[in-house]
Design an enzyme around this catalytic site. Structure first.
Site, PDB file in Angstrom:
ATOM      1  N   HIS A  26       0.851  -1.202   0.000  1.00 42.13           N
ATOM      2  CA  HIS A  26       0.000   0.000   0.000  1.00 42.13           C
ATOM      3  C   HIS A  26       0.880   1.244   0.000  1.00 42.13           C
ATOM      4  O   HIS A  26       1.460   1.612   1.022  1.00 42.13           O
ATOM      5  CB  HIS A  26      -0.914   0.003   1.237  1.00 42.13           C
ATOM      6  CG  HIS A  26      -1.907   1.129   1.262  1.00 42.13           C
ATOM      7  ND1 HIS A  26      -3.270   0.926   1.400  1.00 42.13           N
ATOM      8  CD2 HIS A  26      -1.748   2.469   1.184  1.00 42.13           C
ATOM      9  CE1 HIS A  26      -3.892   2.095   1.401  1.00 42.13           C
ATOM     10  NE2 HIS A  26      -2.987   3.050   1.272  1.00 42.13           N
ATOM     11  N   TRP A  59       1.425  14.237   3.581  1.00 40.79           N
ATOM     12  CA  TRP A  59       0.853  13.601   4.768  1.00 40.79           C
ATOM     13  C   TRP A  59       1.910  13.008   5.685  1.00 40.79           C
ATOM     14  O   TRP A  59       1.687  12.822   6.861  1.00 40.79           O
ATOM     15  CB  TRP A  59      -0.130  12.492   4.336  1.00 40.79           C
ATOM     16  CG  TRP A  59      -1.298  13.073   3.628  1.00 40.79           C
ATOM     17  CD1 TRP A  59      -2.398  13.628   4.203  1.00 40.79           C
ATOM     18  CD2 TRP A  59      -1.479  13.200   2.210  1.00 40.79           C
ATOM     19  NE1 TRP A  59      -3.243  14.095   3.235  1.00 40.79           N
ATOM     20  CE2 TRP A  59      -2.715  13.854   2.013  1.00 40.79           C
ATOM     21  CE3 TRP A  59      -0.718  12.841   1.097  1.00 40.79           C
ATOM     22  CZ2 TRP A  59      -3.212  14.146   0.738  1.00 40.79           C
ATOM     23  CZ3 TRP A  59      -1.209  13.134  -0.165  1.00 40.79           C
ATOM     24  CH2 TRP A  59      -2.438  13.776  -0.336  1.00 40.79           C
ATOM     25  N   HIS A  90      -9.713   2.039   0.881  1.00 37.76           N
ATOM     26  CA  HIS A  90      -9.374   2.849   2.057  1.00 37.76           C
ATOM     27  C   HIS A  90     -10.639   2.864   2.915  1.00 37.76           C
ATOM     28  O   HIS A  90     -11.627   3.498   2.544  1.00 37.76           O
ATOM     29  CB  HIS A  90      -9.018   4.280   1.653  1.00 37.76           C
ATOM     30  CG  HIS A  90      -7.618   4.452   1.158  1.00 37.76           C
ATOM     31  ND1 HIS A  90      -7.157   3.881   0.006  1.00 37.76           N
ATOM     32  CD2 HIS A  90      -6.556   5.138   1.685  1.00 37.76           C
ATOM     33  CE1 HIS A  90      -5.887   4.197  -0.166  1.00 37.76           C
ATOM     34  NE2 HIS A  90      -5.492   4.966   0.839  1.00 37.76           N
ATOM     35  N   GLU A 109     -10.648   5.183   7.591  1.00 34.51           N
ATOM     36  CA  GLU A 109      -9.364   5.766   7.998  1.00 34.51           C
ATOM     37  C   GLU A 109      -9.659   7.035   8.794  1.00 34.51           C
ATOM     38  O   GLU A 109      -9.536   8.158   8.307  1.00 34.51           O
ATOM     39  CB  GLU A 109      -8.491   6.088   6.774  1.00 34.51           C
ATOM     40  CG  GLU A 109      -7.087   6.532   7.174  1.00 34.51           C
ATOM     41  CD  GLU A 109      -6.215   6.935   5.993  1.00 34.51           C
ATOM     42  OE1 GLU A 109      -6.721   6.993   4.860  1.00 34.51           O
ATOM     43  OE2 GLU A 109      -5.022   7.200   6.219  1.00 34.51           O
ATOM     44  N   HIS A 122       1.312   5.286  -2.215  1.00 37.08           N
ATOM     45  CA  HIS A 122       0.721   6.242  -3.173  1.00 37.08           C
ATOM     46  C   HIS A 122       1.850   6.819  -4.023  1.00 37.08           C
ATOM     47  O   HIS A 122       2.429   7.845  -3.684  1.00 37.08           O
ATOM     48  CB  HIS A 122      -0.023   7.354  -2.429  1.00 37.08           C
ATOM     49  CG  HIS A 122      -1.223   6.857  -1.676  1.00 37.08           C
ATOM     50  ND1 HIS A 122      -2.515   7.051  -2.113  1.00 37.08           N
ATOM     51  CD2 HIS A 122      -1.328   6.146  -0.530  1.00 37.08           C
ATOM     52  CE1 HIS A 122      -3.360   6.497  -1.261  1.00 37.08           C
ATOM     53  NE2 HIS A 122      -2.664   5.938  -0.283  1.00 37.08           N
TER      54      HIS A 122
HETATM   55 FE   FE2 Z   1      -3.410   5.163   1.611  1.00 38.24          FE
END
Ligand code: FE2
Length: 412
Positions: free
Chosen positions: A56, A314, A209, A212, A58
């Protein structure tokens, strides 16, 4: 190619592995450590293991931290705001360059299988088209699965359903979702029905997702699991994050776990990202903001660890090393008990392979692909204790990466 003096997980003794072309041709017990002959690879009594997996990440957002500004609060919301600004300047070449650099970082740490989410809430699908090219251009480095990830929702974003369908036509491997982010509970539920229908029609895997958030009322996991159970698709479905489960009460969880076991879906936890982004509305006591990793594992459910972000709005850190995530995750999830330490590598290898549905394309068995690592320690526990590394990565029967460990001398 012959690798000698290898230790294998779950087996006593030392072994040699013969690779022929792109396959493992033989695995033989040696009896004792032997001097390596010229041309042989010497594992020196250390673990030889199937490659590490990043289930996982991005890759479309990676390596953008600080552009146009740094996340000063460290929160998810400031990250979304910053990404909104950076997204406006994203180009095809920029996306490809950052993804390629990140893949090199993953490869340097022994990763050969990657699942990347890519934001498809963009009418031009620019990042997706770039990542699909990267998937083809990096086959010699990694097997890359692309997830159609609707960052801003399927039902709440204009033409969200159509963009997901277009992503499937362009050739994604996995259908994503973000039900807790949709505007209403009803939209969250209908987004799951839509994405499961799309997966069933297209034959794609599913990775959502899911929940979350620290909101204990975010309960889309039960919807996803029930859909997977009814359709008999559990093994092909993954719930990522599920951090709200860390805030569910035990009475609800005891009911939920019954369904999770019936559904047999997979779980991905991103411990460094979640400990950083969740718990932000708490003073003290402060929640850890992770899903119930140890409890899922004890219940016989499949759970693995992932990095999620590398140097993006993030999460500002990360270097591609999944072992760093494993170490943090085991600490945060109260998994430093003796038995957990004996099999810690499961969380970044075999469990992740099951999540990615790699089947017999993964694992150290005769006839399977000659993809493997030589590690710097003889077992899981010593890999964790010494903060070990993958020293050699072999892919398609050829050396892909070699790492020279630091040498330290203490005088006195
Ligand atoms: Fe994610």
């Amino acid at each position: 190619m012959l690798i000698v003096n290898a230790r294998l997980r779950g087996k006593n003794g030392v072994f040699s592995l013969r690779l022929h072309g792109e396959r493992i041709a033989a695995i033989d017990a040696q009896g004792a450590l032997l001097p390596a002959e010229p041309g042989q690879l010497n594992a020196e009594g250390n673990l030889v293991i199937a490659p590490f997996i990043e289930p996982h990440i991005h890759l479309d957002a990676t390596l953008t931290a600080g552009e146009p500004g740094w996340n000063m609060s460290g929160t998810l919301f400031e990250g979304i705001e910053l990404w909104g600004k950076r997204k406006a300047t994203v180009t095809h070449e920029d996306t490809k360059r950052r993804a390629r650099t990140t893949i090199d970082m993953l490869v340097a740490h022994g990763i050969q299988h990657v699942r990347s989410h890519v934001d498809v809430t963009d009418p031009s699908l620019l990042a997706l088209k770039a990542l699909l090219e990267v998937r083809d251009e990096t086959r010699h480095l990694v097997d890359l699965q692309i997830v159609a990830f609707p960052q801003e929702g399927i039902e709440s974003f204009e033409n969200g359903r159509s963009l997901m369908e277009q992503a499937v036509e362009l050739g994604v491997d996995v259908i994503g979702g973000i039900p807790h982010f949709e505007n209403t509970r009803e939209q969250g539920v209908s987004s799951i029905h839509f994405l499961m229908d799309l997966a069933e029609r297209s034959g794609c895997l599913v990775d959502v997702h899911c929940d979350e958030t620290d909101d204990p009322h975010s309960r889309f996991l039960e919807v996803l699991a029930e859909q997977a159970r009814q359709r008999g698709m559990g093994a092909r479905v993954t719930a990522s994050h599920t951090t709200a489960m860390g805030s569910y009460d035990n009475a609800y969880c005891s009911k939920l776990f019954r369904l999770l076991k019936q559904s047999a879906i997979n779980f991905v936890s991103c411990p460094t990202e979640s400990i950083h982004l969740q718990g932000r509305f708490d003073t003290y006591p402060k929640r850890r903001g992770l899903t119930r990793v140890a409890e899922l594992d004890r219940a016989g459910l499949n759970v693995c660890f992932a990095q999620d972000s590398i140097v993006d709005p993030w999460y500002p850190l990360g270097n591609g090393n999944i072992l760093r995530i494993l170490e943090a995750g085991l600490h945060i999830c109260h998994m430093l008990g003796y038995e957990d330490l004996q099999r810690g590598l499961d969380l970044i290898t075999d469990n992740s392979a099951r999540t990615l549905n790699l089947g017999d394309g993964y694992g150290l068995e005769v006839g399977r692909p000659a993809n493997l690592l030589i590690l710097s320690a003889p077992n899981d526990y010593e890999m964790l204790r010494t903060q070990g590394h993958a020293l050699v990565s072999i892919r398609h029967g050829k050396v892909l990466m070699e790492r020279t460990p630091a040498r330290v001398e203490v005088f006195g």
